[in-house]
Design an enzyme around this catalytic site. Sequence first.
Site, mmCIF file in Angstrom:
data_model
loop_
_atom_site.group_PDB
_atom_site.id
_atom_site.type_symbol
_atom_site.label_atom_id
_atom_site.label_comp_id
_atom_site.label_asym_id
_atom_site.label_seq_id
_atom_site.Cartn_x
_atom_site.Cartn_y
_atom_site.Cartn_z
ATOM 1 N N TYR A 160 6.197 16.940 -6.711
ATOM 2 C CA TYR A 160 5.343 15.850 -7.201
ATOM 3 C C TYR A 160 5.595 15.607 -8.696
ATOM 4 O O TYR A 160 5.838 14.465 -9.125
ATOM 5 C CB TYR A 160 3.876 16.222 -6.942
ATOM 6 C CG TYR A 160 2.884 15.349 -7.664
ATOM 7 C CD1 TYR A 160 2.550 14.090 -7.178
ATOM 8 C CD2 TYR A 160 2.270 15.784 -8.847
ATOM 9 C CE1 TYR A 160 1.634 13.291 -7.852
ATOM 10 C CE2 TYR A 160 1.358 14.995 -9.520
ATOM 11 C CZ TYR A 160 1.050 13.740 -9.026
ATOM 12 O OH TYR A 160 0.151 12.948 -9.695
ATOM 13 N N LYS A 199 -10.462 12.411 -1.409
ATOM 14 C CA LYS A 199 -9.221 13.170 -1.599
ATOM 15 C C LYS A 199 -9.362 14.580 -1.019
ATOM 16 O O LYS A 199 -8.454 15.402 -1.113
ATOM 17 C CB LYS A 199 -8.875 13.261 -3.093
ATOM 18 C CG LYS A 199 -8.423 11.941 -3.674
ATOM 19 C CD LYS A 199 -8.174 12.053 -5.167
ATOM 20 C CE LYS A 199 -6.937 12.865 -5.456
ATOM 21 N NZ LYS A 199 -6.606 12.885 -6.887
HETATM 22 N N1 LIG Z 1 -6.526 12.113 -10.041
HETATM 23 C C1 LIG Z 1 -5.805 12.818 -10.898
HETATM 24 O O1 LIG Z 1 -6.284 13.833 -11.450
HETATM 25 C C2 LIG Z 1 -4.396 12.394 -11.239
HETATM 26 C C3 LIG Z 1 -3.710 13.143 -12.223
HETATM 27 C C4 LIG Z 1 -2.409 12.754 -12.548
HETATM 28 C C5 LIG Z 1 -1.824 11.662 -11.936
HETATM 29 N N2 LIG Z 1 -2.502 10.975 -10.969
HETATM 30 C C6 LIG Z 1 -1.820 9.825 -10.343
HETATM 31 O O2 LIG Z 1 -2.686 8.708 -10.375
HETATM 32 C C7 LIG Z 1 -2.478 7.879 -9.213
HETATM 33 C C8 LIG Z 1 -3.790 7.703 -8.487
HETATM 34 O O3 LIG Z 1 -4.264 8.987 -8.117
HETATM 35 P P1 LIG Z 1 -5.609 9.202 -7.348
HETATM 36 O O4 LIG Z 1 -6.235 10.428 -7.898
HETATM 37 O O5 LIG Z 1 -6.355 7.947 -7.320
HETATM 38 O O6 LIG Z 1 -5.036 9.582 -5.909
HETATM 39 P P2 LIG Z 1 -5.357 8.972 -4.480
HETATM 40 O O7 LIG Z 1 -4.577 9.788 -3.531
HETATM 41 O O8 LIG Z 1 -6.819 8.843 -4.291
HETATM 42 O O9 LIG Z 1 -4.741 7.493 -4.583
HETATM 43 C C9 LIG Z 1 -3.428 7.179 -4.217
HETATM 44 C C10 LIG Z 1 -3.507 6.019 -3.240
HETATM 45 O O10 LIG Z 1 -2.173 5.671 -2.871
HETATM 46 C C11 LIG Z 1 -2.171 5.388 -1.504
HETATM 47 N N3 LIG Z 1 -0.828 5.641 -0.965
HETATM 48 C C12 LIG Z 1 -0.211 6.844 -0.802
HETATM 49 N N4 LIG Z 1 0.987 6.665 -0.258
HETATM 50 C C13 LIG Z 1 1.140 5.325 -0.073
HETATM 51 C C14 LIG Z 1 2.148 4.534 0.467
HETATM 52 N N5 LIG Z 1 3.279 5.084 0.949
HETATM 53 N N6 LIG Z 1 1.982 3.191 0.510
HETATM 54 C C15 LIG Z 1 0.845 2.615 0.068
HETATM 55 N N7 LIG Z 1 -0.167 3.331 -0.461
HETATM 56 C C16 LIG Z 1 -0.027 4.666 -0.532
HETATM 57 C C17 LIG Z 1 -3.196 6.319 -0.872
HETATM 58 O O11 LIG Z 1 -3.644 5.852 0.379
HETATM 59 C C18 LIG Z 1 -4.254 6.351 -1.946
HETATM 60 O O12 LIG Z 1 -5.230 5.385 -1.702
HETATM 61 C C19 LIG Z 1 -1.425 8.588 -8.374
HETATM 62 O O13 LIG Z 1 -0.186 8.005 -8.655
HETATM 63 C C20 LIG Z 1 -1.482 10.020 -8.866
HETATM 64 O O14 LIG Z 1 -0.255 10.674 -8.686
HETATM 65 C C21 LIG Z 1 -3.780 11.306 -10.620
#
Ligand SMILES: NC(=O)c1ccc[n+]([C@@H]2O[C@H](COP(=O)([O-])OP(=O)(O)OC[C@H]3O[C@@H](n4cnc5c(N)ncnc54)[C@H](O)[C@@H]3O)[C@@H](O)[C@H]2O)c1
Length: 334
Positions: A160, A199
């Site tokens: 990741y 999540k």
């Molecule tokens: N929450 C955190 O602490 C955190 C920290 C660092 C980075 N991030 C990044 O921030 C972004 C949002 O994270 P989040 O916490 O909201 O996670 P999340 O998993 O809730 O949101 C990601 C969304 O992407 C969608 N998704 C996944 N694969 C997909 C695909 N192939 N096609 C279409 N949609 C798809 C999922 O259904 C989900 O709704 C992500 O890119 C994550 O890597 C989050």
Amino acid sequence: MTYNDIDFNKKTILITGGAGFIGSNLAFYFQKNYPNSNIVVFDCFRSEDTFSNNNLKSFGHYKNLIGFNGTVLCGNINNKLDLKMLDDFKFDYIFHQAAISDTRVYDQETIIKTNVNSFYDLLKKSKKDKSVMIYASSAATYGSLPSPQTVGSENPENPYGYSKLLMDKIANRYINENPNSILVGLRFFNVYGPREFYKESTSSMVVQLGHQILSGKAPRLFNGSDKILRDFIFIEDVIQANIKSCQPVKSGIYNIGTGKPRSFQEIADILQKELGTNFPTQYFENPYSGYQTHTQANIISTKKNLGFNANFSLEKGINSYIAEIKRLYFEEII
Ligand SMILES: NC(=O)c1ccc[n+]([C@@H]2O[C@H](COP(=O)([O-])OP(=O)(O)OC[C@H]3O[C@@H](n4cnc5c(N)ncnc54)[C@H](O)[C@@H]3O)[C@@H](O)[C@H]2O)c1
């Protein structure tokens, strides 16, 4: 609350991953503050498919979008035909949040395909539409490098984190080749707040410990949790960062954290204070090797180039979140 003088009304805004935690909060932010904006959510939601760690392949959930009145498109960023649905729009802003967000998935092919290949497609769309593009990178690009983690020195320790670093390299190349475009990558640290519940086991320890305590159990933490520190950032500050990134001093990759690391023990203690309990913490052996024990975002360039400054301490963030943690417990768990 607005964070700069951009008027997003009448603008067309794409939020990939808009059924997830951060994306759905962005969707509601625009709906509330810019009711005449045209918001398009693109997300594959969830199927029943799981990875070998038994976690779902994607965490999007319709409940994150109840009350959202914009356009919702169910599509997979890996699927060119699904992406074609976006051709019906010309986007002024793209917030690219869709990704496999689970740091404990080791299916390298699927992670890199999903997180990296799709980025090329969305960059192409952004170039064609001349959109401002903000995308989610991650503190996982740093692995267990010592604090403060600083852009330019990375060592991802899982697929990741590696996928997010690849996205940042692609972005840097794009910025060099397209100096007049606005492209900003945000390396979120540990985000917590409303709409993360779906999540499941990958949601923050804030909501997980909150629910443990509400169920009448003592908070369970790894041994030495008073010395395991992370840079926890509240969702409202993450929204602030996304909005301010639309008007950066310069395009680039920026850390999004408070710059003030706090311990897991402090989370449990603040929660107990908020919930009026006083259970003795139960400790157990940390089963993970290569576990990050200290993260702290270096936010010097974030402040300078985005004008970002976190407004929420851990105390203030948990205090703002506690009513929702209780609602979830009583409506979704018991
Ligand atoms: N929450 C955190 O602490 C955190 C920290 C660092 C980075 N991030 C990044 O921030 C972004 C949002 O994270 P989040 O916490 O909201 O996670 P999340 O998993 O809730 O949101 C990601 C969304 O992407 C969608 N998704 C996944 N694969 C997909 C695909 N192939 N096609 C279409 N949609 C798809 C999922 O259904 C989900 O709704 C992500 O890119 C994550 O890597 C989050």
